[in-house]
Each structure stands twice: as C-alpha cells, then as structure tokens.
Design an enzyme around this catalytic site. Structure first.
Site, short mmCIF file in Angstrom:
data_model
loop_
_atom_site.label_atom_id
_atom_site.label_comp_id
_atom_site.label_asym_id
_atom_site.label_seq_id
_atom_site.Cartn_x
_atom_site.Cartn_y
_atom_site.Cartn_z
N ARG A 113 0.40 -1.44 0.37
CA ARG A 113 -0.03 0.13 -0.45
C ARG A 113 1.03 1.17 -0.40
O ARG A 113 0.28 2.18 -1.10
CB ARG A 113 -0.88 0.12 1.40
N ARG A 193 -2.04 -8.58 10.21
CA ARG A 193 -1.36 -9.03 9.23
C ARG A 193 -0.23 -8.48 8.81
O ARG A 193 0.26 -8.29 10.08
CB ARG A 193 -2.21 -7.29 8.44
N ASP A 310 -14.06 6.53 1.26
CA ASP A 310 -13.94 6.22 2.53
C ASP A 310 -15.05 6.73 4.12
O ASP A 310 -15.57 6.24 4.25
CB ASP A 310 -12.28 5.63 3.66
N ALA A 323 -10.23 0.90 -2.01
CA ALA A 323 -9.36 1.84 -2.82
C ALA A 323 -10.13 2.07 -4.16
O ALA A 323 -10.15 3.20 -4.07
CB ALA A 323 -8.09 1.92 -2.46
#
Ligand SMILES: Cc1cc2nc3c(=O)[nH]c(=O)nc-3n(C[C@H](O)[C@H](O)[C@H](O)COP(=O)(O)OP(=O)(O)OC[C@H]3O[C@@H](n4cnc5c(N)ncnc54)[C@H](O)[C@@H]3O)c2cc1C
Length: 439
Positions: A113, A193, A310, A323
């Site tokens: 990202r 994650r 968002d 996204a």
C-alpha cells in the site's frame, strides 16, 4: 491529456487513494485543484492492497500507461502461479484459480500500500504539479449557495466551488458536513496482517518453495477463518493476512500490535505449513474490521461539499474494492463537473451521487458475501464443484469503466436533477444536512 480549463476550483481534504485520484482526475478534466492532508510527511506505511481491473483502467489513462508501468514493477505477478486455494486442515489444493489473460489497458495491481501510494502521490505532486499541502488537518468546513471552503489551523479560509471530503473512514467531514457522529460497529471479525522479507522463508525447506520461483499466492480456507499468503517482487517480500472472529470492543483504537501466540491458537489443527509461515513473522498488526451503516447522502445542504471514498462508504477488505471504489468516485466527480460546467457545480455533485450510490452499495456487500462463502464452506460441494470456492472476479465490478459510464449517464441524470418536473416519479437521493448546519 489535460482538457481545456473549466475555471472550477476544487479543494480536496485527504491525500489517500481517493483524494489523490480525485485530484488527478480533476486536473485531467481541466479543473483547478489543490489538496490538504493532515499527515506531515509521506510514509510508506501498511501492507498489501489490491486494485481491481476497474482501477487499472483508471491508472492506465494517466500519462498513457506510464504510471501503470511504475506500479507494475512493485506489484505481484501471478501470470504463471495463479491463486491456489487449500483446505485448511489437510492442506490439499482444492482449486487452482488461473489468472485470466487480462487486458493490458486494465491491469489488476496488488502490492504494498505505502509503495503504490508513493507512486501516485509523486505523480500528482511532482509530475502534474498539483499543490498538495501536508501537515494541514482540516477541522472546519463552510458553504453557501455560491461557494464552499475549509478553515486551516492558522485560521486561513480557503475558498472553492467545491470541497471534497476524502478524509477516510474516521472522516471529520462526515461529522461536520452531515452531522453524523456514528461510531464504528464491529463486524465481528479482525485481521492479523504482516509484511516481511523472505530471508527466513528461504532458509526453511518447508517454506522455500513460496519464494524461490518468483511470486506466489496461496489461501487456506477454514471454518470462520481464512489465511492468505503471497510473495511479491519476485518472491522477495512476503505478506499474510488472517481473517478470524473477534468481538473485542473497538471504541478506542482499531489497530494494535498482534501476538503470535494468538495466531498459533487460531491455527491449531491447521495445515502445519501455515504455522511455518507465521513463525517467520517479525511483527504483526491486529486490525479490527469495523463498518458503518450506509449514509443516506454524501452531499451537503448546498451541494458544494461532497464526501468521497471511505469517508462516504467504508469497505471490508474481503471485497478488495475499497480503494478502487474511492478511485471510481474521483473519476466520476471530475467528469460530472466538466460536463455540468462552473455554473452548475451543485447539480454536478448531485449527479455524481446518483451515478455512484447504488453501485457502491452493491460492491460493498461483496465484502461480506465473499467472506461468508469461504467461512461456511461446504467441502462436499467443493469436491463436486471446485470452482465454487474461487475468489469471485465479477464482470459487473471489474469490467466497469467509470469515466465512460459517467459520460454516458450524465445527460439524463443532469436533466432529472435540474428539471425533475419533466419526469414521472423521479426518486433522487437526498442531500444534507441531516444534523448540523455549516457555514
Ligand atoms: C485492513 C484493511 C485492508 C484493506 N485492503 C484493501 C485492499 O486490498 N484493496 C482495496 O481496494 N481496499 C482495501 N481496503 C480499503 C482501502 O484501504 C480504503 O477503502 C481506501 O484506502 C480508502 O481510500 P480513501 O482515500 O477514501 O481514504 P484513506 O486512504 O483513509 O485516506 C484518507 C486521508 O485523509 C487524511 N485525513 C484524515 N483526516 C483529515 C483531516 N481532518 N484533514 C486533512 N486530512 C485528513 C488521512 O491522513 C488520509 O491520508 C482495506 C482496508 C482495511 C482496513
């Protein structure tokens, strides 16, 4: 190619993928745009993010594919490996999902990202020359029928024809513009994650194969849990995401350092290769997955402030579209402004909402449907029809061309917004404020 100047001034709050895309697309369509972002400097934070072909199509239009070229170098290449889906306990590969040939003008892009964000940020600021003001947390918005604006921390008022609040899932704009002070709700799930280099993976014969021959992508599907593991940049970087049940209170923070012992507990009884991968992880994040009820409107009372990305519609990661949908928003508002012209900015904003609202809602639902399909897998069905466990790549999502769609639907919707009396039973989405008044 940049269009002739429209004379429309746009201020964007937030330089995430949504805000930056809106800025780049406004620039492409000839609007005068500037961005205000609270973070003081760019940091390559986070881990994996996926962009569907519907985002690739947008990226491809930026400087005739040059931005895509830069992104591709950082992204996973699964053209030969595909996606291998395993049964959680036996570890057997129950379905090998091949990558479709793909359209070079609409590539799927999955990568880190922070690294991808940096490419987009640098393109907007350094190549296109869009002013991006960092270290500017925006806490005040105002509007009247003629204009809108924001107030910076030093008291300076910045005026525009339109302000776009692209300030993310904890949007201040949502609260200030629409009066929603809605707390996030737990989805009942969280993800652990991690992103790390392949050094230890390569040394362990059990895990070496995932890194030694280029990029790879594997998923293990179990009851109410799924574990996705990929290697990127020719197998050099490793990334895993484990989605599991979690009912913790998420009032204060949604992201904490994770603990390996907790992960091992969830993986008890699983294919031992999963633990062998997790053991190589130097640190991990425990991210609570939250959602919000859909907002009834994204548009302020005078339709000169718009929520985007968002801020308007948070996504669960299992849709892999958050996204991308923020990017589609950015494309759509830029086209609507261009088509409506400076004299009709509020109508452009309302048309944007009409174009986007239902599609976004449908895509949002896939975040739950994909997760539930995996977490409640009926293994007898999978044995008969292995394809039933595939990661869905639906055409109605991925083949969508946001720019073309906005151009094709604009005229009819513009008429409905500006002359509703010409139509029978026109149902337009409402505009704010629902709560507080601004300006
Ligand atoms: C764990 C997780 C995994 C995900 N994985 C994926 C995935 O694989 N694929 C995908 O498409 N989506 C994914 N998503 C969703 C995706 O990250 C978001 O949908 C997307 O980043 C939204 O972009 P945005 O620009 O709207 O918001 P953000 O990226 O949140 O950007 C908002 C920006 O606004 C700034 N800001 C906030 N407040 C202010 C203020 N007051 N003033 C000025 N600036 C401000 C912030 O600093 C930030 O830079 C995931 C989300 C989560 C939580």
């Amino acid at each position: 190619m940049t269009m002739p100047q429209s004379g429309i001034k746009v201020v964007i709050v937030g330089a995430g993928f949504g805000g930056l895309t809106a800025a780049i697309e406004c620039h492409r369509q000839g609007h005068d745009v500037r961005v205000y972002e609270s973070f003081p400097e760019l940091k390559t934070l986070g881990d994996i993010i996926s962009f569907g072909a519907n985002a690739g199509r947008i990226y491809h239009r930026w400087s005739e594919g040059r931005v895509v070229q830069r992104l591709r170098e950082l992204c996973i290449d699964l053209s030969s490996y595909g996606f291998r889906i395993h049964k959680y306990d036996t570890g057997e590969v129950v379905y090998h999902q091949r990558n479709p040939p793909g359209d070079p003008k609409a590539p799927v892009l999955n990568g880190h990202r922070g690294e991808l964000h940096q490419v987009v940020f640098n393109y907007a600021r350094d190549e296109l020359g869009i002013p991006i003001h960092l270290g500017q947390p925006v806490g005040e918005y105002f509007e009247d029928e003629e204009q809108a604006g924001i107030v910076l921390q030093n008291g300076e008022r910045v005026l525009a024809d339109l302000v776009i609040g692209a300030d993310g899932v904890r949007s201040k704009a949502r609260e200030l513009v629409l009066g929603y002070v809605d707390k996030p709700k737990s989805s009942g799930y969280a993800v652990w994650r991690a992103w790390f280099s392949n050094t230890d993976m390569i040394q362990d014969p059990r895990t070496r194969e995932f890194c030694a021959h280029g990029d790879s992508f594997n998923g293990w599907i179990g009851p109410d849990v799924h574990f996705l593991f990929s290697t990127i940049k020719g197998g050099q970087d490793c990334c895993w995401v484990l989605t599991h049940r979690d009912e913790h209170d998420i009032d204060e923070s949604w992201s904490f350092p994770g603990r390996l012992e907790d992960v091992y507990r969830v993986l008890e009884g699983w294919d031992p290769i999963c633990r062998a991968i997790v053991e190589k992880t130097p640190s991990l994040v425990d991210w609570k997955l939250v959602y919000r009820d859909p907002l009834s409107t994204w548009v302020s009372r005078h339709a000169r402030i718009l929520l985007l990305g968002d801020a308007a519609h948070p996504f669960l990661p299992t849709s892999a579209q958050g996204a991308t949908q923020a990017m589609e928003d950015g494309v759509t508002i830029a086209v609507c402004l261009k088509r409506a012209g400076k004299a009709n900015v509020p109508a452009a904003v309302r048309v944007h909402q009409e174009i986007r609202y239902d599609r976004v809602g449908e895509v949002q639902k896939t975040g739950e449907t994909t997760r539930d399909r995996w977490h409640k897998t009926d293994w007898e069905t999978v044995a008969k029809d292995p394809k039933s466990i595939a990661f869905p790549r639906e055409d109605w999502i991925h083949a969508h061309d946001a720019e073309k769609h906005a151009n094709e639907t604009f005229d009819e919707l513009f008429k409905k917004v500006t002359q509703p009396e010409l139509f029978e039973n026109v149902k337009l989405r409402p505009i704010g404020p629902i709560g507080v008044t601004v300006g």
